[in-house]
Design an enzyme around this catalytic site. Structure first.
Site, short mmCIF file in Angstrom:
data_model
loop_
_atom_site.label_atom_id
_atom_site.label_comp_id
_atom_site.label_asym_id
_atom_site.label_seq_id
_atom_site.Cartn_x
_atom_site.Cartn_y
_atom_site.Cartn_z
N GLU A 113 0.84 -1.20 0.00
CA GLU A 113 0.00 0.00 0.00
C GLU A 113 0.87 1.24 0.00
O GLU A 113 2.04 1.18 0.37
CB GLU A 113 -0.84 0.05 1.29
CG GLU A 113 -1.79 -1.08 1.44
CD GLU A 113 -2.41 -1.12 2.84
OE1 GLU A 113 -2.38 -0.10 3.55
OE2 GLU A 113 -2.91 -2.19 3.20
N LYS A 115 2.16 4.65 1.62
CA LYS A 115 2.26 5.16 2.99
C LYS A 115 1.94 6.65 2.95
O LYS A 115 2.76 7.47 2.57
CB LYS A 115 3.67 4.92 3.55
CG LYS A 115 3.76 5.28 5.02
CD LYS A 115 5.07 4.82 5.61
CE LYS A 115 5.13 5.01 7.10
NZ LYS A 115 4.73 6.32 7.58
N ASP A 117 1.26 10.40 3.93
CA ASP A 117 1.97 11.24 4.91
C ASP A 117 1.01 12.24 5.53
O ASP A 117 0.79 13.33 4.99
CB ASP A 117 3.12 11.97 4.20
CG ASP A 117 4.17 12.43 5.19
OD1 ASP A 117 4.03 12.10 6.39
OD2 ASP A 117 5.10 13.13 4.78
N TYR A 225 -6.86 2.60 5.60
CA TYR A 225 -5.93 1.49 5.36
C TYR A 225 -6.12 0.29 6.29
O TYR A 225 -5.33 -0.65 6.26
CB TYR A 225 -4.46 1.97 5.40
CG TYR A 225 -4.06 2.68 6.69
CD1 TYR A 225 -4.03 2.02 7.90
CD2 TYR A 225 -3.68 4.01 6.66
CE1 TYR A 225 -3.64 2.65 9.06
CE2 TYR A 225 -3.29 4.66 7.82
CZ TYR A 225 -3.28 3.98 9.03
OH TYR A 225 -2.90 4.61 10.18
N LYS A 312 10.69 3.31 3.46
CA LYS A 312 10.66 4.76 3.30
C LYS A 312 11.43 5.18 2.06
O LYS A 312 12.55 4.70 1.83
CB LYS A 312 11.27 5.44 4.54
CG LYS A 312 10.54 5.11 5.83
CD LYS A 312 9.30 5.94 5.99
CE LYS A 312 9.57 7.06 6.79
NZ LYS A 312 9.03 7.77 7.70
N CYS A 406 28.84 36.73 17.38
CA CYS A 406 27.41 36.45 17.46
C CYS A 406 26.63 37.54 16.70
O CYS A 406 26.81 38.73 16.97
CB CYS A 406 26.97 36.42 18.92
SG CYS A 406 25.19 36.23 19.09
N CYS A 409 24.47 39.59 19.49
CA CYS A 409 25.00 40.43 20.57
C CYS A 409 26.47 40.78 20.37
O CYS A 409 27.05 41.48 21.19
CB CYS A 409 24.79 39.73 21.92
SG CYS A 409 25.84 38.28 22.12
N CYS A 424 27.36 31.01 21.12
CA CYS A 424 27.61 32.32 21.72
C CYS A 424 27.66 32.12 23.23
O CYS A 424 26.68 31.70 23.83
CB CYS A 424 26.49 33.27 21.33
SG CYS A 424 26.51 34.76 22.34
N CYS A 430 22.43 37.49 25.77
CA CYS A 430 22.20 37.44 24.32
C CYS A 430 20.69 37.24 24.09
O CYS A 430 20.11 36.26 24.58
CB CYS A 430 23.02 36.28 23.75
SG CYS A 430 22.78 36.00 22.01
S1 IVH Z 1 -0.71 0.43 8.87
C1 IVH Z 1 -0.64 -1.77 12.80
N1 IVH Z 1 -0.91 1.48 6.47
O1 IVH Z 1 2.21 5.33 9.11
C2 IVH Z 1 -0.69 -1.10 11.49
N2 IVH Z 1 -0.10 2.86 8.23
O2 IVH Z 1 4.71 4.99 10.51
C3 IVH Z 1 -0.07 0.24 11.49
N3 IVH Z 1 0.41 5.15 7.55
O3 IVH Z 1 0.83 5.35 12.33
C4 IVH Z 1 -0.45 1.15 10.43
N4 IVH Z 1 -0.15 4.95 5.45
O4 IVH Z 1 -0.34 6.72 10.51
C5 IVH Z 1 -0.56 1.68 7.75
N5 IVH Z 1 -1.13 2.28 4.30
C6 IVH Z 1 -0.81 2.49 5.57
C7 IVH Z 1 -0.36 3.74 6.03
C8 IVH Z 1 0.00 3.88 7.38
C9 IVH Z 1 0.29 5.77 6.37
C10 IVH Z 1 0.91 5.78 8.79
C11 IVH Z 1 0.10 5.50 10.03
C12 IVH Z 1 1.05 4.90 11.04
C13 IVH Z 1 2.36 5.38 10.48
C14 IVH Z 1 3.50 4.50 10.95
#
Ligand code: IVH
Length: 670
Positions: A113, A115, A117, A225, A312, A406, A409, A424, A430
């Protein structure tokens, strides 16, 4: 590394990580990238593994960051709300797949899936109606943001569908699309407000806004999700999400089922490029085991599921021109060089400034004005300069040099031998250091003076009303009510919260003083061992270093602080105002010996007192607090949501469990 050094480093890392958790989850203004955060976290994990005697239940390695704040009511999550482990390269991802394979039998299917943000949210529906929405909070309980969430247009309020169970929870991410974000920031700038740094911070700030009308105007989106039900609807995660989609939730169509690492990598590579065409930011990919029974078998650590991981993305880069370099002085006097850049679009936002870290970094880059530089958004937070395109260097001879004095100051800057930063040394006079120290003093984890933040400190300082934190206690209603932005009520509220702060315990006051290297945890330890400020003022470095956690650096910082006559004069004024310096505090004394010789471990969350309060209560009744369950533990004081692994450990060692009410009865408080 010596044991005492390891302990000092562990404490330091815990404080750093707690500070970054607070900046990220509560203040929505992180100052380091997720990647840098993970490096600190990995170091702490490694040290705690190597020195298990220093493991503590409160360590950020074992707990998820906490977003709760006192403006909202809190409720417990029916299912704990955890975080995800991070991976940054193919090798780490393969390790995850291997771990899953080893712990299960037979081929495993994964769901990949995006992720998203943004901010995670947990929404419970009862009888088909949106009942309650909670933020993640500390994973056990979250802030009730139902009214705000009800303004999110793509969330159904009522679901009429045969397969809908009487109660279920969906989890997802609340995001702000880039379009909405850019519009909002344009508006904010034209109204003279500070723009949000990125869509994630804007979404997080919005969800914690107190006026649902403002939230509605910000046009947030919820992407789902996870579907959680007591009775299984489908036996796998993918089908559950498809079911949620049928019920009217927005589940992005990008998710796929993969059977091997090659398919997973294909998904990752595709979205790493394609993400720029999405309407919202993503910062990686989440890989989850599809089968719910296999998920259950794999289980959880205290922080993460073992059946899911995130991958990531690497930070995005762009090239632009360096216009100039300015130097900023922070609260602790550290001087940070900041690059002013020709504006450039990077990861959905316009970048005009970037961090240059320190003098070594400038030297390493051999930076000249007019250079074409590469800017990177590590984890999409504060952009930094990571390189120079030397092939495009023109003949501008202006090499960037670190300033000798600085900028605030004029004092000559100092650089200690083993430190990367110039600072500083004029810390008492300061201006940014003075203001920063007052802000720190009033901060939530220090004296918790409501209403004193950056803006008010600026105002009070510019009017000459405060030049150090003792001046706060001389402020009068008449002086405040005439200031810009204040009225009768806000002025008396401010005076009241200043007066209230006088009751803060000694350890919080010690932290509030802002002694270098004395964070929250160190302040507690020091206060316990030197239970009055006079004992601490007279302590020698050797006496301080007798405390396990204190090494030479902290000891000399404390001794230097109290060697300064101006600091002593300020402390004297605070003392005369009645602040708690540990002197004749009856409440610190032992109340009974009921728990004498007993070591108690606290686990879970409680209703009548906080965990911190229970720790104090145990000590007041003659007991000791244990950090983890062992054969030396007399009993475990259990709240709700005690982890199954801990329960099992206690059972195995024959350690008894006591609930909150039983405990309060034992100490005669119930
Ligand atoms: S699953 C136990 N799926 O990422 C399952 N999280 O770094 C945990 N997040 O707190 C979450 N997209 O806020 C899951 N497709 C996705 C996500 C996702 C974003 C976020 C979520 C979680 C954070 C963890």
């Amino acid at each position: 590394m010596k044991q005492s050094e390891a302990k000092e480093r562990i404490l330091r890392l815990r404080e750093e990580l707690s500070r970054h958790n607070d900046l990220y989850y509560r203040q929505n203004s992180p100052i380091i990238s997720d990647f840098e955060y993970d490096i600190l976290m990995n170091e702490l994990e490694t040290l705690e593994k190597k020195y298990p005697q220093f493991i503590s239940e409160d360590s950020p390695t074992l707990r998820v960051g906490d977003d709760t704040n006192k403006d909202f009511g809190q409720y417990s999550h029916k299912y704990p709300m955890l975080s995800l482990g991070n991976t940054y390269n193919e090798g780490e991802l393969r390790d995850f797949i291997d771990r899953v394979d080893k712990l299960t039998d037979g081929p495993v299917q994964f769901v990949c899936e995006l992720k998203f943000d943004g901010v995670s949210i947990s929404i419970t529906y009862v009888n088909g109606k949106l009942f309650r929405a909670l933020t993640r909070g500390d994973g056990v309980k979250g802030d009730d943001v139902t009214l705000n969430i009800k303004t999110v247009k793509n969330l159904p309020h009522i679901i009429q569908y045969d397969s809908v169970p009487p109660e279920f929870t969906v989890r997802g991410e609340v995001v702000m699309t880039r379009d909405v974000f850019n519009r909002l920031n344009d508006e904010r700038v034209s109204e003279g407000n500070e723009p949000f740094a990125n869509p994630r911070n804007a979404a997080a700030g919005t969800i914690k806004t107190l006026d649902p009308k403002v939230v509605a105007s910000r046009d947030l989106t919820c992407l789902v999700y996870h579907l959680l039900t007591d009775k299984e609807i489908h036996e796998n995660h993918f089908d559950n999400l498809m079911e949620a989609k049928k019920w009217g939730f927005e589940v992005p169509g990008s998710l796929v089922v993969c059977s091997n690492i090659d398919e997973i990598l294909k998904f990752i590579n595709y979205w790493e490029k394609e993400r720029e065409n999405l309407p919202y930011d993503i910062d990686g990919i989440v890989i989850k085991v599809n089968s719910l029974s296999v998920q259950e078998k794999l289980g959880y650590t205290s922080k993460n599921p073992r059946w899911a991981i995130s991958y990531k993305f690497k930070a995005e880069q762009a090239a632009t021109r360096l216009i100039s370099v300015s130097f900023q002085v922070g609260r602790t006097g550290v001087v940070t060089p900041v690059a002013n850049l020709e504006p450039i679009l990077l990861a959905g936002t316009t970048v005009k400034r970037a961090s240059l870290h320190n003098a070594d970094q400038i030297e390493l880059l051999d930076l000249h004005i007019d250079d074409t530089v590469f800017v990177e958004k590590g984890g999409e937070i504060i952009p930094k300069i990571v390189g120079v395109d030397h092939s495009l260097r023109n003949d501008n001879p202006d090499k960037v040099l670190f300033i000798p004095n600085c900028p605030e100051c004029g004092t000559e800057l100092v650089r200690n031998e083993d430190e990367a930063n110039y600072f500083c040394p004029n810390y008492l006079h300061c201006p940014p250091q003075i203001k920063g120290r007052i802000e720190h003093f009033a901060g939530r984890k220090a004296m918790d003076i409501d209403g004193i933040g950056e803006k008010i400190v600026d105002l009070l300082y510019s009017k000459g009303l405060v030049v150090n934190y003792a001046d706060l206690y001389d402020l009068s209603y008449d002086q405040i009510v005439v200031l810009e932005g204040f009225q009768d009520k806000s002025a008396s509220n401010l005076i009241n919260s200043i007066q209230r702060s006088k009751a803060m315990p000694y350890n919080r006051l010690l932290f509030a003083l802002g002694i270098r290297h004395v964070g929250e945890t160190v302040a507690k330890t020091v206060a316990k061992n030197f239970n009055t400020i006079d004992k601490l003022i007279n302590a020698t470095p050797e006496q301080l270093m007798e405390i396990d956690e204190i090494g030479p650096k902290i000891a000399s910082s404390i001794v230097n602080f109290f060697a300064d006559q101006e600091n002593l004069a300020i402390i004297d004024r605070l003392r005369k105002k009645g602040l708690m310096f540990g002197e004749s505090k009856g409440e610190e004394k032992t109340v009974s010996n009921i728990l004498k010789g007993k070591t108690v471990v606290i686990s879970g969350t409680f209703e009548k007192h906080s965990r911190e309060e229970y720790k104090e209560i145990i000590e007041k009744h003659g007991g000791k607090n244990g950090s983890s369950i062992s054969s030396n533990t007399s009993f475990v004081l259990i709240g709700s949501n005690m982890g199954p692994a801990k329960k099992e450990k206690a059972n195995k060692l024959g350690v008894s469990l006591m609930n909150e009410i039983e405990f309060l009865k034992l100490i005669g408080e119930y």
